[in-house]
Each structure stands twice: as structure tokens, then as C-alpha cells.
Design an enzyme around this catalytic site. Structure first.
Site, short mmCIF file in Angstrom:
data_model
loop_
_atom_site.label_atom_id
_atom_site.label_comp_id
_atom_site.label_asym_id
_atom_site.label_seq_id
_atom_site.Cartn_x
_atom_site.Cartn_y
_atom_site.Cartn_z
N ARG A 179 0.85 -1.20 0.00
CA ARG A 179 0.00 0.00 0.00
C ARG A 179 0.89 1.25 0.00
O ARG A 179 1.31 1.72 1.08
CB ARG A 179 -0.93 0.00 1.21
CG ARG A 179 -1.92 -1.16 1.21
CD ARG A 179 -2.90 -1.09 2.37
NE ARG A 179 -2.22 -1.28 3.64
CZ ARG A 179 -1.96 -2.46 4.17
NH1 ARG A 179 -2.31 -3.56 3.54
NH2 ARG A 179 -1.35 -2.56 5.34
N GLY A 233 12.35 -14.29 18.15
CA GLY A 233 12.52 -12.84 18.20
C GLY A 233 13.93 -12.38 18.47
O GLY A 233 14.86 -12.70 17.72
N GLU A 286 -3.42 -12.30 17.54
CA GLU A 286 -4.02 -11.75 16.33
C GLU A 286 -5.54 -11.93 16.37
O GLU A 286 -6.07 -12.70 17.16
CB GLU A 286 -3.46 -12.48 15.11
CG GLU A 286 -1.95 -12.40 14.96
CD GLU A 286 -1.47 -11.03 14.50
OE1 GLU A 286 -2.32 -10.21 14.07
OE2 GLU A 286 -0.26 -10.76 14.59
N LYS A 323 8.98 -23.16 13.76
CA LYS A 323 10.22 -22.87 14.47
C LYS A 323 10.93 -24.15 14.89
O LYS A 323 12.16 -24.24 14.85
CB LYS A 323 9.92 -21.99 15.68
CG LYS A 323 9.39 -20.61 15.30
CD LYS A 323 8.87 -19.84 16.50
CE LYS A 323 8.31 -18.49 16.08
NZ LYS A 323 7.71 -17.75 17.23
#
Length: 430
Positions: A49, A136, A192, A207
Site C-alpha cells: 500500500r 525474536g 491476532e 520454528k
């Protein structure tokens, strides 16, 4: 002496992680240049976008043509944080073909088809780094690929999904049910709108595939990983766990077989003793235990998701790849020399905690014990409570092959005196 000509970086994706990568590259430009030995320049940002305002990123750098960006002959490193299988796979391989090394956070692609990426990187003499794909900010991939390269890793056990750990931690500490804990996780931004990838274990399984492949020097794909979600875990399960001196975590477990001839990789909820360090990992944090022959037991702990932590891992890889570029060298590639087979879940040796609803009458315990014996599963402890013709029977087994335990449960369901199987959970971490 520092090189004056900058190394050019193309950024694919500018969401939560990508925007943070761009910010750090800008605000810490001098430090990064000093650590690398040359300045790094953000040369282009591919987005879906283009009209969206992106603070700190000049409009002239933004493009919707990611393919054209990675095909530019002046790009030194491509940072891929768009996720998914396609177009990420095509973009990464195209980047290699046109002379760029790649830093990726794409766990799904690496678990599904890492072999293609490794092969393309090797063919074109480029780097593929992906510290941010697992846990992370926690340094985990590089220690496995480099620090422990001279050791033999036998087991990797850990919590690698912050959303599920937050939910289970809330159920444990507050007594909340699964739905209530999920609602809180969603409200706080840990889950989410569609939490399926997390709560059904898909994220952790990807993972686990990556970790197993690196740890055991063999190719492990997502389809090789046994997976169970955590949506069926109840407050009653936590009550049972507490009576055993345990808590419940969604674990990724990668193991080398005792004979060294195969490996297993699995993700599922499990009871672990409160004395185990993983039991104290709270909220959305991650932690991974690595057990190696010479090094012993190592624990890696920290924030496993989020824009800043994940960007930290990406930038660490970026520095390493840029240093390699200046030295005209590459880092470690795929190591699959062992070519060990991945055994099915039925071969895994583990313990079970089984809660049964049974008729409260004489002989029930004897019937249940007979079923366990017939399947070669030894009972460790039994606890029985009865009232008004109904009773609960909680059995904890010794270690046995998962197939034997599964067969036991199926046989128990067929007993007239067994009203139902209230819960089944593995016991790990001992």
C-alpha cells in the site's frame, strides 16, 4: 579504514518489524557504519500500500514493485520481512541471482522450503541469515550454527510462541478459562484477530523444524513436525498439574534418538515440573533449553516477538552479512551431512497424565490397570476420587513409546466402566 561507498539495503515489507528496521538503520546509522566498516544505506522499500504514511522513509524510496527492487544490480543486502511462502520465495531466490545476500524473518518459508533457499544462496555465493525467524530477539540460530558447531546437540526444548505462553500463564495464575485468557491476550495485542497459527501450534511447529534442522544437521520440514494445539487445555488440567507440582506450557521439543540414528520434532501442550526453569517463564516471553554433549544445558531467554525485539535480530544479521560482504566471504550455509530420518510421533518415548471419568464401583481400578499392562505401559501413580456412583481416576505413567500410550487410551475408551477420557497430556522436562 572505513569504506566510504555505502552498502545498499533493500527492505521488503514495512509493517511492524520492517518499519522498526528502517528506523534503527536511520537513527543508529553512525554506530552501524562503525561496526560494519562501511555505511549502510536504505536504497528501497517494497510495500503493498504505497499511499500509507511511513515516518522517516522518503516517498521516493517506496515502491510496489518488489521484483524490480531485488533485481537492481546495486543492492548488496535484501531484508525480507513480508512473510508467507510466495512471493517471498521468488523474491529471495531472485535476490541471490542478482548478487544480493538475504536476511529473512520468514519462519514459514524456511520450515516449508528452506532447502530451495539454501541451494540458491550456495549456487550464487551469497549469505542467508534468519535469526529473527525463531524466538525474536533471543540469539539462538547463531549459537546453534556457530557457537555449538563443534559440539553434539542432543535436545532442544522450549517455549517459542509468546501468545500461547501468555494465555497459559494467565490460566495458571488467575484460574481463567481458555476463552477468557485468549480475550485478554487479544485486547493487549499479544494475539491476532485470527489466533489459529499460534494456538493450534503452527507457528511453533515451523520454528521447531528450523531448530531441529540446524541442531541435528539434517533436513527437517514442517510436515515432519508433530503438532497439537492448546485450545483443549482447561482449568481442570491446571488443577491436576498443580497437584503434581507442575504447570502447563506449549513446548517445542526436538530430540536426537538415544541410538543417534534418528531425530524427532514435536509441538504440544505438556506438564512440566515447577522446578524446571521453563515453568517460571511468564507472560509473552520465550525460553529455549539446548542440551549438548560437551556444553551441557544452556538456556536462552527473552522477548520472542514484537517489532523492536524482532528488528534487533534482523539488524544483528544485517551487520554480520555486511561484514561478510566487505570481506568477500560468506557465513555458514545449510549443514545436512547426517541425513538422519525423522521418526514419527509414535516412536517418541514420553510420560502421560490421563484423567478418566469412571463408574464408582469395585474392580474399576483393576480393569484400568490391566489395560495399561496389556499395552506394556507401566503406571507411576494413580489417584481416585468417587461420589454418587461416579468417580475420576487420574493415572500418571512411566515413560513409554507414544504409540503404546495412544493404544492404551483407545482401549480404555472401550471399557464399559470408563464413562469418558476427560483429558490427556504428556509430562515433560524431567
Amino acid at each position: 579504514m572505513m569504506r566510504t561507498r555505502p552498502l545498499k539495503v533493500a527492505l521488503l515489507g514495512c509493517g511492524v518489524v520492517g518499519s522498526e528496521v528502517a528506523r534503527i538503520m536511520t537513527t543508529h546509522a553512525d554506530d552501524l557504519a562503525a561496526r560494519i566498516g562501511a555505511p549502510v544505506e536504505l536504497a528501497g522499500v517494497a510495500v503493498r500500500r504505497p499511499g500509507k504514511v511511513r515516518a522517516g522513509i522518503p516517498d521516493e524510496l517506496v515502491t510496489t514493485d518488489a521484483t524490480a527492487l531485488v533485481k537492481r544490480g546495486d543492492i548488496d543486502v535484501v531484508v525480507e520481512v513480508i512473510g508467507g511462502i510466495e512471493p517471498a520465495r521468488a523474491l529471495i531466490t531472485t535476490a541471490f541471482e542478482h548478487g544480493a545476500s538475504v536476511v529473512s524473518a520468514n519462519k514459514a518459508l524456511l520450515a516449508e522450503d528452506g532447502a530451495t533457499l539454501y541451494a540458491a544462496a550456495e549456487q550464487h555465493g551469497r549469505d542467508l541469515y534468519f535469526e529473527a525467524a525463531v524466538a525474536g530477539a533471543i540469539p539462538l540460530i547463531r549459537p546453534l550454527r556457530e557457537s555449538l558447531a563443534g559440539d553434539k546437540v542432543n535436545r532442544v526444548l522450549g517455549i517459542v510462541n509468546g501468545t500461547t505462553n501468555f494465555i497459559l500463564d494467565k490460566m495458571d495464575t488467575s484460574g481463567a478459562g481458555y476463552s477468557e485468557a485468549l480475550d485478554e491476550a487479544t485486547a493487549l495485542g499479544y494475539a491476532e484477530a485470527d489466533p489459529t497459527a499460534d494456538v493450534e501450534g503452527f507457528d511453533a511447529a515451523a520454528k521447531a523444524a528450523i531448530l531441529a534442522g540446524i541442531a541435528f544437521h539434517t533436513r527437517v520440514r514442517l510436515d515432519d513436525v508433530y503438532r497439537e494445539g492448546m485450545t483443549e487445555v482447561t482449568a481442570a488440567d491446571f488443577a491436576s498439574a498443580k497437584r503434581m507440582g507442575c504447570t502447563i506450557k506449549l513446548l517445542a521439543i526436538c530430540e536426537r534418538a538415544a541410538d543417534g540414528q534418528s531425530v524427532t520434532a514435536r509441538v504440544h501442550p505438556a506438564m512440566i515440573p515447577l522446578s524446571h526453569p521453563l515453568a517460571s517463564v511468564r507472560e509473552a516471553y520465550n525460553a529455549v533449553f539446548v542440551e549438548a554433549e560437551a556444553a551441557g544445558r544452556l538456556m536462552f531467554y527473552g522477548p520472542g516477538a514484537g517489532g523492536s525485539p524482532t528488528a534487533s535480530a534482523v539488524l544483528g544479521d544485517l551487520v554480520a552479512v555486511c561484514r561478510n560482504k566487505l570481506a568477500e566471504a560468506t557465513g555458514p550455509g545449510e549443514s545436512v551431512y547426517t541425513q538422519l530420518p525423522v521418526s514419527p510421533m509414535g516412536d517418541v518415548v514420553t510420560r502421560y497424565h490421563i484423567s478418566l471419568d469412571v463408574a464408582d464401583k469395585p474392580g474399576v481400578l483393576a480393569q484400568v490397570a490391566t489395560v495399561f499392562a496389556e499395552h506394556g505401559v507401566s503406571i507411576d501413580t494413580v489417584r481416585q476420587q468417587g461420589k454418587d456412583g461416579e468417580a475420576s481416576l487420574v493415572v500418571v505413567t512411566h515413560r513409554a513409546p507414544d504409540a503404546a500410550l495412544s493404544g492404551t487410551v483407545e482401549a480404555l475408551r472401550k471399557l464399559d466402566t470408563v464413562r469418558g477420557v476427560a483429558s490427556i497430556m504428556r509430562v515433560e522436562g524431567e
